[in-house]
Design a protein around this motif. Sequence first.
Motif, PDB file in Angstrom:
ATOM      1  N   LYS A  73       0.833  -1.204   0.000  1.00  0.00           N
ATOM      2  CA  LYS A  73       0.000   0.000   0.000  1.00  0.00           C
ATOM      3  C   LYS A  73       0.868   1.254   0.000  1.00  0.00           C
ATOM      4  CE  LYS A  73      -3.732   2.195   2.550  1.00  0.00           C
ATOM      5  NZ  LYS A  73      -4.579   2.139   3.734  1.00  0.00           N
ATOM      6  N   GLU A  74       1.913   1.276   0.823  1.00  0.00           N
ATOM      7  CA  GLU A  74       2.801   2.438   0.892  1.00  0.00           C
ATOM      8  C   GLU A  74       3.551   2.640  -0.419  1.00  0.00           C
ATOM      9  OE1 GLU A  74       6.494   4.177   3.575  1.00  0.00           O
ATOM     10  OE2 GLU A  74       5.528   2.290   4.139  1.00  0.00           O
ATOM     11  N   ALA A  75       4.030   1.557  -1.015  1.00  0.00           N
ATOM     12  CA  ALA A  75       4.759   1.667  -2.279  1.00  0.00           C
ATOM     13  C   ALA A  75       3.840   2.159  -3.393  1.00  0.00           C
ATOM     14  CB  ALA A  75       5.362   0.314  -2.650  1.00  0.00           C
ATOM     15  N   LYS A  76       2.604   1.722  -3.365  1.00  0.00           N
ATOM     16  CA  LYS A  76       1.639   2.169  -4.369  1.00  0.00           C
ATOM     17  C   LYS A  76       1.381   3.660  -4.222  1.00  0.00           C
ATOM     18  CE  LYS A  76      -2.952   1.147  -6.160  1.00  0.00           C
ATOM     19  NZ  LYS A  76      -4.170   0.374  -5.956  1.00  0.00           N
ATOM     20  N   ASP A  77       1.270   4.137  -2.985  1.00  0.00           N
ATOM     21  CA  ASP A  77       1.052   5.558  -2.751  1.00  0.00           C
ATOM     22  C   ASP A  77       2.259   6.392  -3.178  1.00  0.00           C
ATOM     23  OD1 ASP A  77      -1.461   5.075  -1.738  1.00  0.00           O
ATOM     24  OD2 ASP A  77      -0.828   5.145   0.369  1.00  0.00           O
ATOM     25  N   LEU A  78       3.458   5.885  -2.950  1.00  0.00           N
ATOM     26  CA  LEU A  78       4.669   6.617  -3.307  1.00  0.00           C
ATOM     27  C   LEU A  78       4.937   6.578  -4.803  1.00  0.00           C
ATOM     28  CD1 LEU A  78       7.225   5.612  -0.533  1.00  0.00           C
ATOM     29  CD2 LEU A  78       6.188   7.840  -0.888  1.00  0.00           C
ATOM     30  N   GLY A  79       4.755   5.398  -5.396  1.00  0.00           N
ATOM     31  CA  GLY A  79       5.179   5.204  -6.770  1.00  0.00           C
ATOM     32  C   GLY A  79       4.275   5.794  -7.820  1.00  0.00           C
ATOM     33  N   GLY A  80       2.975   5.810  -7.591  1.00  0.00           N
ATOM     34  CA  GLY A  80       2.074   6.269  -8.648  1.00  0.00           C
ATOM     35  C   GLY A  80       2.062   5.241  -9.759  1.00  0.00           C
ATOM     36  N   GLY A  81       2.559   5.595 -10.921  1.00  0.00           N
ATOM     37  CA  GLY A  81       2.676   4.647 -12.011  1.00  0.00           C
ATOM     38  C   GLY A  81       1.652   4.876 -13.099  1.00  0.00           C
ATOM     39  N   VAL A  82       1.755   4.073 -14.129  1.00  0.00           N
ATOM     40  CA  VAL A  82       0.846   4.151 -15.259  1.00  0.00           C
ATOM     41  C   VAL A  82       0.054   2.857 -15.292  1.00  0.00           C
ATOM     42  CG1 VAL A  82       0.690   4.332 -17.758  1.00  0.00           C
ATOM     43  CG2 VAL A  82       2.436   5.610 -16.531  1.00  0.00           C
ATOM     44  N   TYR A  83      -1.252   2.982 -15.393  1.00  0.00           N
ATOM     45  CA  TYR A  83      -2.118   1.825 -15.387  1.00  0.00           C
ATOM     46  C   TYR A  83      -2.885   1.744 -16.697  1.00  0.00           C
ATOM     47  CZ  TYR A  83      -1.227   2.077 -10.415  1.00  0.00           C
ATOM     48  OH  TYR A  83      -0.620   2.137  -9.200  1.00  0.00           O
ATOM     49  N   LEU A  84      -2.993   0.537 -17.236  1.00  0.00           N
ATOM     50  CA  LEU A  84      -3.812   0.292 -18.411  1.00  0.00           C
ATOM     51  C   LEU A  84      -4.935  -0.646 -18.016  1.00  0.00           C
ATOM     52  CD1 LEU A  84      -1.220  -0.272 -21.262  1.00  0.00           C
ATOM     53  CD2 LEU A  84      -2.703   1.687 -20.942  1.00  0.00           C
ATOM     54  N   SER A  85      -6.131  -0.293 -18.404  1.00  0.00           N
ATOM     55  CA  SER A  85      -7.250  -1.169 -18.109  1.00  0.00           C
ATOM     56  C   SER A  85      -7.267  -2.320 -19.098  1.00  0.00           C
ATOM     57  CB  SER A  85      -8.564  -0.395 -18.169  1.00  0.00           C
ATOM     58  OG  SER A  85      -8.813   0.013 -19.492  1.00  0.00           O
ATOM     59  N   VAL A  86      -8.015  -3.331 -18.773  1.00  0.00           N
ATOM     60  CA  VAL A  86      -8.142  -4.495 -19.655  1.00  0.00           C
ATOM     61  C   VAL A  86      -8.783  -4.070 -20.962  1.00  0.00           C
ATOM     62  CG1 VAL A  86      -9.204  -6.760 -19.892  1.00  0.00           C
ATOM     63  CG2 VAL A  86      -8.254  -6.070 -17.707  1.00  0.00           C
ATOM     64  N   GLY A  87      -9.758  -3.192 -20.869  1.00  0.00           N
ATOM     65  CA  GLY A  87     -10.429  -2.702 -22.075  1.00  0.00           C
ATOM     66  C   GLY A  87      -9.482  -1.970 -23.000  1.00  0.00           C
ATOM     67  N   ALA A  88      -8.598  -1.160 -22.431  1.00  0.00           N
ATOM     68  CA  ALA A  88      -7.641  -0.424 -23.248  1.00  0.00           C
ATOM     69  C   ALA A  88      -6.674  -1.380 -23.941  1.00  0.00           C
ATOM     70  CB  ALA A  88      -6.878   0.573 -22.392  1.00  0.00           C
ATOM     71  N   ILE A  89      -6.255  -2.411 -23.248  1.00  0.00           N
ATOM     72  CA  ILE A  89      -5.352  -3.396 -23.855  1.00  0.00           C
ATOM     73  C   ILE A  89      -6.045  -4.133 -24.995  1.00  0.00           C
ATOM     74  CG2 ILE A  89      -4.074  -5.539 -23.410  1.00  0.00           C
ATOM     75  CD1 ILE A  89      -3.561  -4.446 -20.578  1.00  0.00           C
ATOM     76  N   ILE A  90      -7.308  -4.505 -24.788  1.00  0.00           N
ATOM     77  CA  ILE A  90      -8.066  -5.192 -25.840  1.00  0.00           C
ATOM     78  C   ILE A  90      -8.225  -4.289 -27.053  1.00  0.00           C
ATOM     79  CG2 ILE A  90     -10.350  -6.112 -26.431  1.00  0.00           C
ATOM     80  CD1 ILE A  90     -10.487  -7.177 -23.550  1.00  0.00           C
ATOM     81  N   ILE A  91      -8.530  -3.018 -26.827  1.00  0.00           N
ATOM     82  CA  ILE A  91      -8.704  -2.086 -27.940  1.00  0.00           C
ATOM     83  C   ILE A  91      -7.398  -1.910 -28.696  1.00  0.00           C
ATOM     84  CG2 ILE A  91      -9.172   0.339 -28.487  1.00  0.00           C
ATOM     85  CD1 ILE A  91     -11.189   0.254 -26.150  1.00  0.00           C
ATOM     86  N   ILE A  92      -6.298  -1.793 -27.982  1.00  0.00           N
ATOM     87  CA  ILE A  92      -4.995  -1.664 -28.640  1.00  0.00           C
ATOM     88  C   ILE A  92      -4.704  -2.890 -29.492  1.00  0.00           C
ATOM     89  CG2 ILE A  92      -2.506  -1.550 -28.215  1.00  0.00           C
ATOM     90  CD1 ILE A  92      -3.190   0.192 -25.755  1.00  0.00           C
ATOM     91  N   LEU A  93      -4.975  -4.062 -28.948  1.00  0.00           N
ATOM     92  CA  LEU A  93      -4.742  -5.295 -29.716  1.00  0.00           C
ATOM     93  C   LEU A  93      -5.641  -5.360 -30.951  1.00  0.00           C
ATOM     94  CD1 LEU A  93      -4.318  -7.910 -26.861  1.00  0.00           C
ATOM     95  CD2 LEU A  93      -2.557  -7.006 -28.376  1.00  0.00           C
ATOM     96  N   LEU A  94      -6.906  -4.985 -30.804  1.00  0.00           N
ATOM     97  CA  LEU A  94      -7.815  -4.983 -31.948  1.00  0.00           C
ATOM     98  C   LEU A  94      -7.355  -4.019 -33.035  1.00  0.00           C
ATOM     99  CD1 LEU A  94     -11.321  -5.184 -30.264  1.00  0.00           C
ATOM    100  CD2 LEU A  94     -10.214  -6.918 -31.665  1.00  0.00           C
ATOM    101  N   ILE A  95      -6.913  -2.847 -32.634  1.00  0.00           N
ATOM    102  CA  ILE A  95      -6.433  -1.892 -33.606  1.00  0.00           C
ATOM    103  C   ILE A  95      -5.197  -2.412 -34.319  1.00  0.00           C
ATOM    104  CG2 ILE A  95      -5.351   0.398 -33.851  1.00  0.00           C
ATOM    105  CD1 ILE A  95      -7.300   1.362 -31.678  1.00  0.00           C
ATOM    106  N   LEU A  96      -4.289  -3.025 -33.584  1.00  0.00           N
ATOM    107  CA  LEU A  96      -3.082  -3.592 -34.199  1.00  0.00           C
ATOM    108  C   LEU A  96      -3.440  -4.716 -35.175  1.00  0.00           C
ATOM    109  CD1 LEU A  96      -0.601  -3.665 -31.209  1.00  0.00           C
ATOM    110  CD2 LEU A  96      -0.525  -2.191 -33.209  1.00  0.00           C
ATOM    111  N   ILE A  97      -4.419  -5.542 -34.806  1.00  0.00           N
ATOM    112  CA  ILE A  97      -4.824  -6.642 -35.689  1.00  0.00           C
ATOM    113  C   ILE A  97      -5.493  -6.098 -36.931  1.00  0.00           C
ATOM    114  CG2 ILE A  97      -6.439  -8.585 -35.889  1.00  0.00           C
ATOM    115  CD1 ILE A  97      -5.818  -9.190 -32.931  1.00  0.00           C
ATOM    116  N   LEU A  98      -6.343  -5.097 -36.772  1.00  0.00           N
ATOM    117  CA  LEU A  98      -7.058  -4.547 -37.925  1.00  0.00           C
ATOM    118  C   LEU A  98      -6.141  -3.774 -38.879  1.00  0.00           C
ATOM    119  CD1 LEU A  98     -10.351  -3.337 -36.225  1.00  0.00           C
ATOM    120  CD2 LEU A  98     -10.045  -5.316 -37.712  1.00  0.00           C
ATOM    121  N   LEU A  99      -5.104  -3.165 -38.340  1.00  0.00           N
ATOM    122  CA  LEU A  99      -4.216  -2.370 -39.187  1.00  0.00           C
ATOM    123  C   LEU A  99      -3.158  -3.211 -39.896  1.00  0.00           C
ATOM    124  CD1 LEU A  99      -3.697   0.802 -36.988  1.00  0.00           C
ATOM    125  CD2 LEU A  99      -5.151   0.538 -38.987  1.00  0.00           C
ATOM    126  N   THR A 100      -2.968  -4.437 -39.464  1.00  0.00           N
ATOM    127  CA  THR A 100      -1.963  -5.273 -40.139  1.00  0.00           C
ATOM    128  C   THR A 100      -2.580  -6.129 -41.198  1.00  0.00           C
ATOM    129  OG1 THR A 100      -2.177  -6.983 -38.465  1.00  0.00           O
ATOM    130  CG2 THR A 100      -0.424  -5.347 -38.195  1.00  0.00           C
TER     131      THR A 100
END
Length: 100
Positions: A73-100
């Motif tokens: 909990k303390e490390a999470k509060d200190l570190g912050g970080g970048v989070y990707l939701s499952v939906g965002a990952i799925i959308i990125i994968l779909l876009i990559l599949i459709l563009l190739t």
Amino acid sequence: MKKLFYLLSMLFLFLAVSPMAMAKKDNPELTEEEKSRLVEIEMRVDEIKAMDFSTMEKAEKKAVRSELKEIKKEAKDLGGGVYLSVGAIIIILLILILLT
């Protein structure tokens, strides 16, 4: 048309419930104290990983487990970080599949 509507509705659903909205944005740089505390946390976690849990009693294991939860909990509060939701990952994968 129904497939397109379904796809767009799922897209908006996943984007609306994104964990990035919950991430801290006001802490771009860590101070020296926070950096040193993160190093201490990492060292303690390494010590805990090196412990032999088979020789410990149940109460000791529970204490270590609760300490790890507090550290996380303390490390999470200190570190912050970048989070990707499952939906965002799925959308990125779909876009990559459709563009190739």
